[in-house]
Design a protein around this motif. Structure first.
Motif, short mmCIF file in Angstrom:
data_model
loop_
_atom_site.label_atom_id
_atom_site.label_comp_id
_atom_site.label_asym_id
_atom_site.label_seq_id
_atom_site.Cartn_x
_atom_site.Cartn_y
_atom_site.Cartn_z
N ARG A 59 0.77 -1.20 0.10
CA ARG A 59 -0.03 -0.11 -0.01
C ARG A 59 0.78 1.15 0.02
NH1 ARG A 59 -3.21 -3.11 3.57
NH2 ARG A 59 -2.17 -2.08 5.23
N SER A 60 2.01 1.31 0.61
CA SER A 60 2.79 2.50 0.78
C SER A 60 3.99 2.56 -0.51
CB SER A 60 3.55 2.49 2.13
OG SER A 60 4.42 1.22 2.36
N HIS A 61 4.15 1.40 -0.92
CA HIS A 61 5.10 1.42 -2.04
C HIS A 61 4.74 2.36 -3.15
CE1 HIS A 61 7.78 -0.05 -5.20
NE2 HIS A 61 8.48 -0.62 -4.35
N PRO A 62 5.55 2.95 -3.80
CA PRO A 62 5.31 4.09 -4.90
C PRO A 62 4.89 3.24 -6.06
CG PRO A 62 7.78 3.98 -4.57
CD PRO A 62 7.01 3.03 -3.35
N ARG B 129 8.12 13.30 3.42
CA ARG B 129 9.28 13.00 3.10
C ARG B 129 10.66 13.74 3.74
NH1 ARG B 129 11.60 15.56 -2.73
NH2 ARG B 129 11.20 17.89 -2.18
N GLY B 130 10.28 14.84 4.40
CA GLY B 130 11.20 15.41 5.26
C GLY B 130 11.26 14.70 6.55
N LEU B 131 10.21 14.00 7.26
CA LEU B 131 10.31 13.14 8.18
C LEU B 131 10.96 11.76 7.85
CD1 LEU B 131 9.59 12.38 11.22
CD2 LEU B 131 7.20 11.70 10.32
N ARG B 132 10.62 11.11 6.71
CA ARG B 132 11.19 9.98 6.38
C ARG B 132 12.57 10.14 6.09
NH1 ARG B 132 6.96 9.87 2.27
NH2 ARG B 132 5.10 8.88 3.07
N GLY C 268 11.31 9.80 -3.43
CA GLY C 268 10.08 9.24 -3.56
C GLY C 268 10.29 7.92 -4.04
N ASP C 269 11.35 7.07 -4.24
CA ASP C 269 11.54 5.84 -4.65
C ASP C 269 10.98 4.73 -3.36
OD1 ASP C 269 12.08 6.88 -7.09
OD2 ASP C 269 14.41 6.31 -6.67
N HIS C 270 11.41 5.18 -2.35
CA HIS C 270 10.66 4.42 -1.11
C HIS C 270 9.90 5.22 -0.28
CE1 HIS C 270 10.63 1.37 1.69
NE2 HIS C 270 11.75 1.45 2.24
N ARG C 271 8.86 4.77 0.45
CA ARG C 271 8.03 5.58 1.33
C ARG C 271 7.60 4.43 2.24
NH1 ARG C 271 4.82 7.74 -3.71
NH2 ARG C 271 3.23 6.09 -2.89
N TRP C 272 6.98 5.06 3.52
CA TRP C 272 6.32 4.12 4.43
C TRP C 272 5.56 5.38 5.35
CZ3 TRP C 272 11.61 4.69 4.33
CH2 TRP C 272 12.33 5.85 5.26
N ASP C 273 4.42 4.61 5.72
CA ASP C 273 3.29 5.63 6.48
C ASP C 273 4.26 6.28 7.61
OD1 ASP C 273 1.43 4.84 4.76
OD2 ASP C 273 0.83 3.30 6.06
N VAL C 274 3.86 7.42 7.65
CA VAL C 274 4.43 8.50 8.95
C VAL C 274 3.30 9.18 9.25
CG1 VAL C 274 6.69 8.66 8.12
CG2 VAL C 274 5.07 10.54 7.25
N PRO C 275 3.16 9.76 10.53
CA PRO C 275 2.25 10.49 11.03
C PRO C 275 2.58 11.99 11.06
CG PRO C 275 3.74 9.71 12.70
CD PRO C 275 3.96 9.13 11.60
#
Length: 379
Positions: free
Chosen positions: A79-82, A202-205, A187-194
């Protein structure tokens, strides 16, 4: 806010990438002197080409059954994968498979980070490699994301650390950090962040990535400014490193630190606090009531250790602990209870925060400000 783009050595466009210098050699040498191979390198067997007890066949190859991920974890990652890819095999097994098929390729990015021992983010990330081929992004779970082996990359010494897969070579620590950071920023890798940290997603990641890798390698974030300056836009990197910390044991501890820091700044702006209290990750409290900060100062202090606080405010004698799912186990709950009681007897007030606190800004505000108010009343 962290939100602008950057160009890196692995970008697919034109430019002078081949002329860029790698400046991480000294940090790499320091890490190699202290790094201990993670036990999982030998705990998880390498893939084999024949039926073996404890192994399961996947796409014609036999892999350790323990390398198969839980269906819920795979679905969450998809679900989070781009590009909507879900990985049934863990990152280490995929890296070993790729190394077996292409022994002249170098595992990089999240694959290298996983082999180095990073426990977060990697299993849902693409298998990543540096190779003398056309760059591409993984198209499916059996594919990999490849960056071209430029002259600059070809000149960086690689590392072999996997005793079960001698052909598996990985990028050194600083280059691994660079590639992971570039991956997150593009944005090649993402995960859920609050939300609510004051940073873009993306800054938090990016901060979580730097926190986790600096903690893994024992490197101060500030040291990366010079080491990474030719591969990541300096101004953006400076903003990331300014709020990163090497004393963070989990991605949610990064969130807790950023949110609590924001609460403290707001209290100062409103006049509720005269000055910003010290806020130290992995603050150590000793049995005689003294504290030490071995992560940031290298000074361990003396006497028996009562607790290593995820966050501590020594001036207020206020500690904050993030209790993730691992704290639900009976043995851990018993230990947490003993530590909290002993801290209380040393006149420390401890706030044990959960995921619910960090996703409910109102609850977090009340919990932290009430705790600060109590500690101030004791001074």
């Amino acid at each position: 806010m962290l939100g602008t783009s950057c160009r890196g050595q692995g970008d697919t466009g034109g430019g002078r990438r081949g002329a860029l210098m790698y400046r991480g050699g000294e940090i790499d040498r320091q890490v190699s002197d202290t790094w201990t191979p993670p036990g999982r390198l030998t705990a998880t067997g390498a893939p084999v080409d024949r039926e073996t007890a404890g192994y399961t066949e996947v796409n014609g190859l036999w892999v350790p059954t323990g390398a198969l991920r839980d269906d819920d974890d795979v679905a969450r990652g998809r679900r989070s994968h781009p590009r909507g890819i879900g990985y049934r095999l863990d990152a280490l097994t995929r890296a070993r498979i790729l190394a077996g098929r292409h022994p002249d390729w170098v595992l990089s990015g999240w694959s290298a980070a996983d082999v180095w021992g990073l426990p977060w983010f990697c299993d849902d990330a693409d298998t990543c490699a540096v190779a003398p081929v056309t760059p591409r992004l993984a198209r499916d779970a059996a594919d990999c994301t490849v960056r071209r082996r430029t002259p600059a990359l070809a000149g960086v010494a690689t590392v072999a650390v996997d005793p079960l897969c001698p052909s598996l070579r990985i990028t050194p620590p600083v280059l691994t950090v660079i590639h992971c950071l570039q991956s997150v920023w593009r944005g090649d890798h993402r995960w859920d962040v609050p939300g609510g940290t004051g940073l873009s997603d993306r800054g938090l990641r990016a901060v979580q990535t730097v926190d986790a890798l600096c903690t893994l390698f024992g490197v101060a974030p500030a040291a990366l400014q010079e080491a990474c300056r030719d591969q990541f836009r300096a101004a953006v990197l400076r903003r990331i490193l300014a709020v990163a910390d090497q004393g963070t044991d989990s991605p949610m501890e990064t969130v807790m630190r950023l949110k609590v820091s924001g609460i403290l700044r707001t209290l100062v702006d409103r006049g509720a606090l005269a000055d910003l209290p010290d806020l130290t990750a992995q603050l150590v409290v000793h049995a005689d009531g003294t504290t030490s900060d071995p992560v940031h100062t290298g000074i361990t202090g003396a006497g028996r250790i009562v607790a290593r606080l995820d966050l501590g405010m020594g001036s207020l004698r206020l500690g904050l602990q993030y209790d993730g799912s691992g704290h639900l186990m009976k043995e851990q709950r018993d230990r947490d209870s003993r530590v909290t009681a002993e801290l209380a007897n040393l006149d420390w007030h401890t706030l044990r925060l959960t995921f619910g606190h960090l996703t409910d800004d109102g609850l977090l505000w009340k919990t932290v400000t009430d705790g600060i108010r109590l500690c101030l009343s004791r001074l």
